[in-house]
Design a protein around this motif. Structure first.
Motif, PDB file in Angstrom:
ATOM      1  N   ARG A 383       0.676  -1.069   0.104  1.00 40.77           N
ATOM      2  CA  ARG A 383       0.154   0.064  -0.048  1.00 40.77           C
ATOM      3  C   ARG A 383       0.883   1.310  -0.094  1.00 40.77           C
ATOM      4  N   GLU A 384       2.075   1.245   0.770  1.00 40.85           N
ATOM      5  CA  GLU A 384       2.630   2.493   0.965  1.00 40.85           C
ATOM      6  C   GLU A 384       3.422   2.649  -0.475  1.00 40.85           C
ATOM      7  N   ARG A 385       3.664   1.520  -1.143  1.00 40.61           N
ATOM      8  CA  ARG A 385       4.504   1.598  -2.607  1.00 40.61           C
ATOM      9  C   ARG A 385       3.496   1.894  -3.524  1.00 40.61           C
ATOM     10  N   ALA A 386       2.380   1.592  -3.537  1.00 42.73           N
ATOM     11  CA  ALA A 386       1.392   2.022  -4.397  1.00 42.73           C
ATOM     12  C   ALA A 386       0.920   3.469  -4.371  1.00 42.73           C
ATOM     13  N   LEU A 387       0.839   4.068  -3.058  1.00 44.99           N
ATOM     14  CA  LEU A 387       0.584   5.530  -2.863  1.00 44.99           C
ATOM     15  C   LEU A 387       1.556   6.175  -3.273  1.00 44.99           C
ATOM     16  N   ALA A 388       2.897   5.953  -3.151  1.00 46.50           N
ATOM     17  CA  ALA A 388       4.053   6.700  -3.646  1.00 46.50           C
ATOM     18  C   ALA A 388       4.210   6.603  -4.996  1.00 46.50           C
ATOM     19  N   ALA A 389       3.576   5.565  -5.842  1.00 47.23           N
ATOM     20  CA  ALA A 389       3.732   5.433  -7.045  1.00 47.23           C
ATOM     21  C   ALA A 389       2.719   6.426  -7.782  1.00 47.23           C
ATOM     22  N   VAL A 390       1.584   6.358  -7.253  1.00 47.75           N
ATOM     23  CA  VAL A 390       0.553   7.244  -7.636  1.00 47.75           C
ATOM     24  C   VAL A 390       1.022   8.809  -7.504  1.00 47.75           C
ATOM     25  N   ARG A 391       1.763   9.201  -6.264  1.00 49.44           N
ATOM     26  CA  ARG A 391       2.459  10.471  -6.242  1.00 49.44           C
ATOM     27  C   ARG A 391       3.479  10.711  -7.476  1.00 49.44           C
ATOM     28  N   GLU A 392       4.367   9.969  -7.449  1.00 42.86           N
ATOM     29  CA  GLU A 392       5.289   9.904  -8.282  1.00 42.86           C
ATOM     30  C   GLU A 392       4.839  10.332  -9.944  1.00 42.86           C
ATOM     31  N   VAL A 393       4.034   9.440 -10.338  1.00 38.94           N
ATOM     32  CA  VAL A 393       3.413   9.619 -11.580  1.00 38.94           C
ATOM     33  C   VAL A 393       2.589  11.202 -11.706  1.00 38.94           C
ATOM     34  N   GLU A 394       2.036  11.445 -10.627  1.00 41.90           N
ATOM     35  CA  GLU A 394       1.124  12.903 -10.689  1.00 41.90           C
ATOM     36  C   GLU A 394       2.166  13.840 -10.671  1.00 41.90           C
ATOM     37  N   GLU A 395       3.407  13.857  -9.933  1.00 41.79           N
ATOM     38  CA  GLU A 395       4.306  14.673  -9.746  1.00 41.79           C
ATOM     39  C   GLU A 395       5.084  15.160 -11.491  1.00 41.79           C
ATOM     40  N   ALA A 396       5.435  13.816 -11.784  1.00 42.12           N
ATOM     41  CA  ALA A 396       5.966  13.835 -13.292  1.00 42.12           C
ATOM     42  C   ALA A 396       4.985  14.443 -14.260  1.00 42.12           C
ATOM     43  N   LEU A 397       3.599  14.141 -14.269  1.00 45.01           N
ATOM     44  CA  LEU A 397       2.739  14.743 -14.986  1.00 45.01           C
ATOM     45  C   LEU A 397       2.658  16.314 -15.033  1.00 45.01           C
ATOM     46  N   LEU A 398       2.412  16.722 -13.691  1.00 47.07           N
ATOM     47  CA  LEU A 398       2.528  18.143 -13.318  1.00 47.07           C
ATOM     48  C   LEU A 398       3.778  19.033 -13.677  1.00 47.07           C
ATOM     49  N   ARG A 399       4.817  18.226 -13.401  1.00 46.45           N
ATOM     50  CA  ARG A 399       6.186  19.083 -14.118  1.00 46.45           C
ATOM     51  C   ARG A 399       6.336  19.198 -15.510  1.00 46.45           C
ATOM     52  N   LEU A 400       5.606  17.953 -16.219  1.00 46.62           N
ATOM     53  CA  LEU A 400       5.724  17.916 -17.733  1.00 46.62           C
ATOM     54  C   LEU A 400       4.913  19.143 -18.032  1.00 46.62           C
ATOM     55  N   ASP A 401       3.715  19.059 -17.614  1.00 47.92           N
ATOM     56  CA  ASP A 401       2.781  20.191 -18.170  1.00 47.92           C
ATOM     57  C   ASP A 401       3.167  21.636 -17.717  1.00 47.92           C
ATOM     58  N   ALA A 402       3.691  21.863 -16.500  1.00 48.61           N
ATOM     59  CA  ALA A 402       4.173  23.202 -16.302  1.00 48.61           C
ATOM     60  C   ALA A 402       5.319  23.684 -17.041  1.00 48.61           C
ATOM     61  N   ALA A 403       6.212  22.576 -17.435  1.00 47.99           N
ATOM     62  CA  ALA A 403       7.449  23.023 -18.066  1.00 47.99           C
ATOM     63  C   ALA A 403       6.865  23.301 -19.591  1.00 47.99           C
ATOM     64  N   GLY A 404       6.039  22.558 -20.243  1.00 49.25           N
ATOM     65  CA  GLY A 404       5.584  22.785 -21.511  1.00 49.25           C
ATOM     66  C   GLY A 404       4.647  24.267 -21.731  1.00 49.25           C
ATOM     67  N   ARG A 405       4.177  24.581 -20.407  1.00 48.68           N
ATOM     68  CA  ARG A 405       3.263  25.779 -20.504  1.00 48.68           C
ATOM     69  C   ARG A 405       4.280  27.106 -20.232  1.00 48.68           C
ATOM     70  N   ARG A 406       5.298  26.997 -19.630  1.00 49.28           N
ATOM     71  CA  ARG A 406       6.320  27.900 -19.250  1.00 49.28           C
ATOM     72  C   ARG A 406       7.462  28.346 -20.405  1.00 49.28           C
ATOM     73  N   GLU A 407       7.620  27.199 -21.021  1.00 47.29           N
ATOM     74  CA  GLU A 407       8.558  27.115 -22.325  1.00 47.29           C
ATOM     75  C   GLU A 407       8.575  28.432 -23.139  1.00 47.29           C
ATOM     76  N   ALA A 408       6.927  28.473 -23.551  1.00 48.84           N
ATOM     77  CA  ALA A 408       6.856  29.720 -24.426  1.00 48.84           C
ATOM     78  C   ALA A 408       7.256  31.033 -23.850  1.00 48.84           C
ATOM     79  N   ASP A 409       6.541  31.173 -22.746  1.00 47.86           N
ATOM     80  CA  ASP A 409       6.951  32.327 -21.796  1.00 47.86           C
ATOM     81  C   ASP A 409       8.410  32.714 -21.732  1.00 47.86           C
ATOM     82  N   ALA A 410       9.188  31.607 -21.255  1.00 54.64           N
ATOM     83  CA  ALA A 410      10.581  31.772 -21.261  1.00 54.64           C
ATOM     84  C   ALA A 410      11.324  32.194 -22.655  1.00 54.64           C
ATOM     85  N   GLU A 411      10.901  31.754 -23.474  1.00 59.89           N
ATOM     86  CA  GLU A 411      11.239  31.860 -24.940  1.00 59.89           C
ATOM     87  C   GLU A 411      11.018  33.607 -25.106  1.00 59.89           C
TER      88      GLU A 411
END
Length: 483
Positions: A383-411
């Motif tokens: 259960r601990e590993r499953a909860l951590a796995a969900v958090r890890e995927v969520e974090e990766a998805l959030l970072r990917l989405d945020a970086a994609g939205r920030r890149e145009a502004d950074a350019e």
């Protein structure tokens, strides 16, 4: 002529004997049920029903297995291949797989009879009265033993060992995925570090030219000494910035040397062609249902197999509390020589044996409790590993989405500050702008360029992290050899 004695009774069985056999059979069934292991199903509710983070668009799930080759930089796949061939961490995981397989095979051998050869020769003499002659006794036997697994102790032990072997294989795959992601992330970090270093070096060269020009103007009396001090300080700060960035890049190279187990000169030569160029990955699809994604994670598969192993160990500990039935047999030759005479002949024996636990001070009961505690711990670990796995995927998805939205502004920020710096440079050269305004414009442009590189690095690193968190295209039936 006499008839040989029969071991069977000529009388038919009486009805009174039937209940006794029925009771014995029912007792065996009852005891077998008591030795049944607990459930092996992972705890329900450990996984969310849907992702809360936005999913990436485009790409194919099938492309994930060869995802590293989809980078526009071939060095990514080459470095990962080198690491997976020679990395000591992965070699240790492979050794653990070999060990678990051997232990499973050893446990499986308990289901079969054992056959041993035994030979002995003893020469003796008694000194007690009356004095006897010297006697020589010799013999050789073949001894067989087979434990009948009435209550499943052997079967559950084999199941536990096989589940541990499956878990070690899944952990090996998890180590491969983690190693690949670490190599890729380190390589991306090195390339972004080199890109920032190139920006810093260009800035340092420009500031040095500015400092030289301002110094000439100060000596000629056309500029204030304070501006000369500012120009020299800015140039020194730029050189210091370059030195610090070079150190960070060198540390990344050293880390790649360790991960790939490659000699440093060979690695530097391999890295040279793509210097300061950030690799770009291809996209892949992520299933909308977390359970479908996380079922492909080898670490969760290992945790699930640990539950199966712990449950089987509970069953084995319970079965150890019940009687154990075995069959043994022996056949051989024996010889006795004493007082000039020799006696020899054939020996044999065959029969069942029953071991009935009566009193052990609570040892077997404690073993059951310990096995049950390990089972509860395995459930909690899953259960601990499953909860951590969900958090890890969520974090990766959030970072990917945020970086994609920030890149145009950074350019846009980098482009705007670059244009502003060019204008400030022109104004200073014609004597309209001040050196302080030029330095402020230069600092803003430098920060914007470094920020753009950082955002691009975060986007690529988020793809790498997402690859790792979704299991790296591992499949539950993947039995790739580890040697």
């Amino acid at each position: 002529m006499t008839e040989p004695l029969s071991l069977r009774s000529s009388r038919p069985p009486t009805p009174r004997g039937l209940p006794a056999r029925s009771i014995a059979a029912a007792l065996c069934l009852l005891l077998g049920a008591c030795a049944a292991p607990p459930a092996t199903t992972p705890p329900a509710g450990a996984l969310a029903m849907a992702w809360s983070a936005p999913l990436p668009h485009g790409g194919q799930r099938a492309a994930l297995r060869d995802w590293w080759s989809g980078f526009d930089d071939p060095q990514v796949a080459a470095l990962i291949d080198a690491a997976q061939r020679a990395n000591p961490t992965l070699a240790q995981a492979a050794a653990r797989v070999a060990e678990s397989r051997a232990l499973a095979q050893a446990a499986g051998s308990s289901r079969w009879p054992t056959l041993d050869a035994n030979a002995s020769a003893v020469r003796s003499r008694s000194v007690l009265p009356p004095a006897g002659a010297i006697q020589t006794t010799s013999g050789a036997t073949l001894d067989a033993l087979w434990e009948i697994d009435l209550f499943g102790a052997v079967r559950q032990g084999v199941a536990a060992a096989e589940a541990r072997a499956d878990a070690s294989r899944a952990q090996w795959h998890d180590a491969r995925v983690s190693l690949a992601a670490e190599v890729a992330a380190t390589y991306v970090g090195l390339r972004s570090c080199e890109a920032v270093l190139a920006v810093y070096e260009e800035d340092a060269a420009s500031l040095q030219q500015t400092a030289d020009l301002v110094g000439q103007k100060v000596r000629a009396g056309f500029d204030a000494p304070a501006n000369g001090a500012l120009a020299r300080a800015s140039a020194a700060e730029a050189v210091n910035r370059v030195a610090a960035q070079q150190t960070e890049c060198e540390l990344s190279v050293r880390q790649l040397v360790q991960l790939t187990a490659t000699s440093e000169p060979a690695l530097r030569e391999q890295l040279l062609p793509q210097r300061a160029r950030l690799p770009q990955p291809s996209s892949f699809e992520v299933a909308a249902v977390p359970a479908a994604v996380l079922s492909q994670r080898p670490d969760l598969a290992a945790a699930e197999r640990n539950i199966v192993a712990a449950a089987a160990e509970v069953g084995a500990a319970q079965a150890d509390r019940f009687p154990r039935l075995s069959l043994s047999g022996s056949i051989g030759r024996a010889s006795i020589r004493s007082g000039g005479q020799t006696f020899d002949g054939t020996t044999w024996s065959f029969g069942p044996g029953l071991l009935m636990p009566l009193f052990d001070g609570g040892r077997r009961r404690a073993n059951v409790d310990a096995a049950q505690a390990r089972y509860d711990g395995a459930m909690a670990a899953y259960r601990e590993r499953a909860l951590a796995a969900v958090r890890e995927v969520e974090e990766a998805l959030l970072r990917l989405d945020a970086a994609g939205r920030r890149e145009a502004d950074a350019e846009r920020a980098a482009q705007g500050y670059g244009e502003f710096l060019a204008a400030a440079q022109t104004q200073w050269q014609v004597g309209v702008g001040s050196l302080l305004d030029l330095e402020q414009a230069r600092r803003a442009a430098l920060a914007a360029d470094a920020g753009l590189i950082q955002v691009r690095r975060e986007r690529v690193s988020a793809w790498v992290q997402l690859y790792k968190t979704v299991g790296g295209a591992w499949q539950a039936d993947d039995d790739t050899t580890t040697r």
